[in-house]
Write a protein that holds these residues in place. Structure first.
Motif, PDB file in Angstrom:
ATOM      1  N   CYS A   1      -6.060   7.094  -3.129  1.00 26.45           N
ATOM      2  CA  CYS A   1      -6.368   5.657  -3.174  1.00 26.45           C
ATOM      3  C   CYS A   1      -6.001   4.964  -1.866  1.00 26.45           C
ATOM      4  O   CYS A   1      -6.630   3.990  -1.458  1.00 26.45           O
ATOM      5  CB  CYS A   1      -5.607   4.998  -4.317  1.00 26.45           C
TER       6      CYS A   1
ATOM      7  N   CYS B   1      -6.327   1.151  -0.596  1.00 24.99           N
ATOM      8  CA  CYS B   1      -6.892   0.286  -1.628  1.00 24.99           C
ATOM      9  C   CYS B   1      -5.781  -0.478  -2.324  1.00 24.99           C
ATOM     10  O   CYS B   1      -5.932  -1.647  -2.648  1.00 24.99           O
ATOM     11  CB  CYS B   1      -7.688   1.099  -2.643  1.00 24.99           C
TER      12      CYS B   1
ATOM     13  N   CYS C   1     -12.166   4.022  -4.928  1.00 17.29           N
ATOM     14  CA  CYS C   1     -13.114   4.484  -5.944  1.00 17.29           C
ATOM     15  C   CYS C   1     -14.381   3.649  -5.956  1.00 17.29           C
ATOM     16  O   CYS C   1     -15.370   4.030  -6.571  1.00 17.29           O
ATOM     17  CB  CYS C   1     -12.449   4.487  -7.322  1.00 17.29           C
TER      18      CYS C   1
HETATM   19  S1  SF4 Z   1      -6.063   2.095  -6.526  1.00 14.34           S
HETATM   20 FE1  SF4 Z   1      -8.052   1.578  -5.721  1.00 14.34          FE
HETATM   21  S2  SF4 Z   1      -9.025   3.515  -5.362  1.00 14.34           S
HETATM   22 FE2  SF4 Z   1      -7.319   3.918  -6.712  1.00 14.34          FE
HETATM   23  S3  SF4 Z   1      -8.195   3.842  -8.760  1.00 14.34           S
HETATM   24 FE3  SF4 Z   1      -7.360   1.800  -8.306  1.00 14.34          FE
HETATM   25  S4  SF4 Z   1      -9.046   0.675  -7.447  1.00 14.34           S
HETATM   26 FE4  SF4 Z   1      -9.618   2.821  -7.385  1.00 14.34          FE
END
Ligand code: SF4
Lengths: 457, 201
Positions: free
Chosen positions: A394, A397, A333
């Motif tokens: 995601c 991440c 994100c």
């Molecule tokens: S896992 Fe990473 S990409 Fe998904 S919402 Fe959390 S920070 Fe954002």
């Protein structure tokens, strides 16, 4: 009296004061994902409560989403996805699940779907909800008990935060991006330096950013501890907003508003940054060196530094550009919007990913993916040897799907957290901008993207 | 919860311990709150094969009995996962003393009755030192008076009023807030059509 943008937003959403010093604030819009909401729905069930206003919530599948194929990669993630879908159907809540053209990472989906506008209050069981500050909206992360609370009451118990202003004045040097701005701010203020604060970003370097850049900045403000991040709403923000209008106020701080803490950062002095350690404030300019333990003065600081270097497998004094990588990841994100993909493609175009490097791109949403494909970016990436994933989420991440880095694997990553084990147990993450990740993928080691632009790499 | 928390304290001096460390993601694939005790600080407590890492403080006597942690700055940073708090509590932790906590972690702790007294760096460092002695350190966290008692010493801690009341009253916030349903309805009555978000199904 002059008020800050933060105070205006809190005032506009206050429902009532509570006897013990908290207040109830109204939540205009609430977003859920599959892993921080199940226990909130079971809480409602146990207490025999209904959802207060179902149409003000949205659920998105993203954290466990497989990106190689549409179907869940294992039974446990299928359970989470099915559970969320069943809960949403039962309560009449919008659900953007597998195969939905609106699916993607929650904080990429929401602006795309026009669900954010200046003056809103947005909550989500995810810490990076600070992203919406880019629109002059108050967004913040909440835990699962609070998810239950907002489902049942459309409000949250809230305690007013202190305010911090971060001014980034001047013009960025070419090749320096929003990611570098926020990594610089984290380096200066420190991880946790903004605990208890709402952070407002201002200065011409901030307003010169696109909405995507502003979202990157507000997104990572949580890495300095900011519970909320804000940028005053200007024309750019209004143009990028959805249909809703909250025109009770001008969504900017008043002239002369006072802050509890102020930082000034010179934009011209920011170089492309990479993290070398296991906390997002452990970063250094790309032409710098891995820090020296002996430079630390206290035993505690020495030990902390030594531990980070040991985990990262780095030597003090090593040139950053000598760090070889195994993998490159563009996604999350923070940096998986179309603007990020364009910036990476510009670096990649006509080049090849280094022999040993496993390079992966996961677009932030289905919508972003289709847009990138319409622009031919996928072809550029594929021709260069990138693994262009057909599904969005995601992914690496946080490695809750099947994209998990191995013990000791070293990654150049466009994500937001370089914590121990974040991308896989023992995995070594170097945070940087998407263009810098692309450059590292091509070179096989960390490298200054500005050398690419000059054609010297 | 009781108005005091009493127990043996374990030192965990590392700064910026994040919720990925407190509750690794492989334990998050669950739809209940239960069964998270093994996940608490799992990668510090166990190696990849599941064997106890004996050099980690919570695997050593007397600290394997600890119900209080003394922690480094900015404890609980990172993700919003409440599983971090559930897991620590299921493991047996009742109080965490530190100089600063990440906001979401702090709120999650309050919702679950985990006490987080905030002290200055001097007190914290002294507690870290005392708790590290092999005979162990017993601490009493008195939420009512906002004081810590240990050996023959006393130290004041900070805790905002609302958090203190929430801990002392052991209140269900959701049900309690619904008492203000009229105020919520009244607020909603003041919203114009363009302020009422309607998400497309
Ligand atoms: S896992 Fe990473 S990409 Fe998904 S919402 Fe959390 S920070 Fe954002």
């Amino acid at each position: 009296m002059s008020r800050t943008l933060y105070d205006k937003l809190v005032d506009a959403h206050k429902v009532c004061d509570l006897p013990d010093g908290d207040m109830l604030v109204y939540v205009d819009f609430h977003i859920m994902n599959e892993y921080t909401s199940p226990q909130a729905f079971s809480g409602l069930e146990q207490k025999g409560l209904k959802v207060w206003r179902p149409e003000a919530h949205l659920s998105v599948v993203d954290h466990v989403k497989a990106t190689r194929q549409r179907a869940p990669h294992n039974a446990a993630s299928k359970l989470l996805i099915d559970n969320l879908e069943a809960n949403c159907r039962k309560h009449g809540i919008a659900f953007y699940g597998l195969g939905d053209p609106r699916q993607g990472i929650e904080h990429v989906v929401v602006p795309e779907q026009g669900l954010v506008a200046p003056g809103m209050l947005i909550a989500c069981g995810d810490s990076h909800t600070t992203t919406y500050g880019a629109f002059g909206a108050l967004g913040f992360g909440i835990g699962t008990s609070e998810v239950e609370h907002v489902l049942a009451t459309q409000t949250l118990r809230y305690k007013r935060l202190k305010t911090m202003l971060v001014n980034v004045e001047g013009a960025l040097a070419p090749g320096v991006t929003a990611k570098d701005i926020i990594m610089k701010v984290i380096q200066v203020v420190g991880a946790g330096g903004a605990n208890g604060y709402a952070v407002e970003f201002a200065g011409d370097a901030i307003f010169a950013q696109s909405m995507a850049g502003r979202m990157t900045i507000c997104n990572m403000a949580v890495e300095l501890g900011g519970r909320a991040a804000l940028i005053a709403a200007d024309d750019k923000a209004y143009r990028a907003s959805g249909q809703m209008t909250f025109d009770a106020e001008t969504w900017a701080s008043d002239e002369g508003a006072e802050y509890d803490s102020v930082f000034n950062i010179d934009a011209a002095g920011i170089a492309p940054l990479v993290s070398w350690g296991t906390s997002p404030d452990q970063s250094v300019a790309i032409d710098g060196m891995v820090p020296d333990v002996s430079a630390e003065t206290t035993p505690k600081a020495k030990a902390a530094l030594a531990r980070a270097l040991d985990y990262m497998g780095l030597e003090p004094g090593q040139a950053i550009t000598d760090i070889q990588i195994d993998s490159a990841f563009i996604g999350s994100c923070t940096n998986s919007r179309i603007e990020d993909l364009r910036a990476a493609a510009e670096v990649v175009k006509g080049r090849r990913v280094a022999e040993r490097v496993n390079a992966i791109i996961v677009p932030g949403s289905v919508f972003t993916k289709l847009q990138a494909e319409a622009e031919g970016l996928d072809i550029i990436f594929k021709e260069a040897g990138f693994d262009w994933r057909p599904e969005s989420g995601c992914s690496m991440c946080l490695a809750m799907n099947d994209d998990i880095a191995l013990e000791g694997e070293r990654l150049a990553s466009s994500t937001n957290r370089n914590f121990e084990g974040r991308q896989g147990r023992g995995a070594r993450t170097h945070l940087m901008s998407p263009a810098m990740v692309a450059a590292a993928a091509i070179s096989g080691h960390l490298v200054d993207v500005r050398d690419f632009k000059k054609g010297t790499a | 919860m009781p108005s005091t928390v009493q127990g043996l304290a374990a030192p965990l001096p590392t700064a910026n311990v994040d919720t990925d460390v407190i509750m690794p993601k492989r334990f998050l694939v669950t739809i209940t709150r239960a069964g998270l005790a093994d996940g608490a600080l799992a990668d510090l407590r166990f190696d990849e094969t599941g064997k106890r890492q004996l050099e980690f403080v919570l695997n050593q006597t007397p600290w394997d009995d600890a119900s209080i942690l003394i922690v480094g700055d900015n404890f609980g940073c990172g993700s919003s996962r409440e599983h971090a708090v559930w897991g620590l509590m299921q493991y047996g932790i009742r109080g965490i003393i530190g100089t600063s906590f990440a906001g979401i972690f702090f709120d999650n702790a309050r919702k679950n009755g985990l006490a987080l007294p905030v002290v200055g760096p001097d007190v914290r460092d002294q507690l870290l030192e005392l708790a590290g002695h092999s005979e162990g350190l017993e601490i009493t966290i008195d939420i009512g008076s906002r004081q810590l008692f240990y050996e023959d010493q006393t130290a004041a801690f900070t805790m905002d009023d609302a958090t203190r009341t929430a801990l002392l009253k052991d209140r269900d916030d959701t049900l309690d807030s619904l008492k203000h349903a009229d105020a919520i309805r009244q607020f909603e009555a003041g919203l114009t059509e363009t302020m009422r978000v309607k998400v497309a199904q």
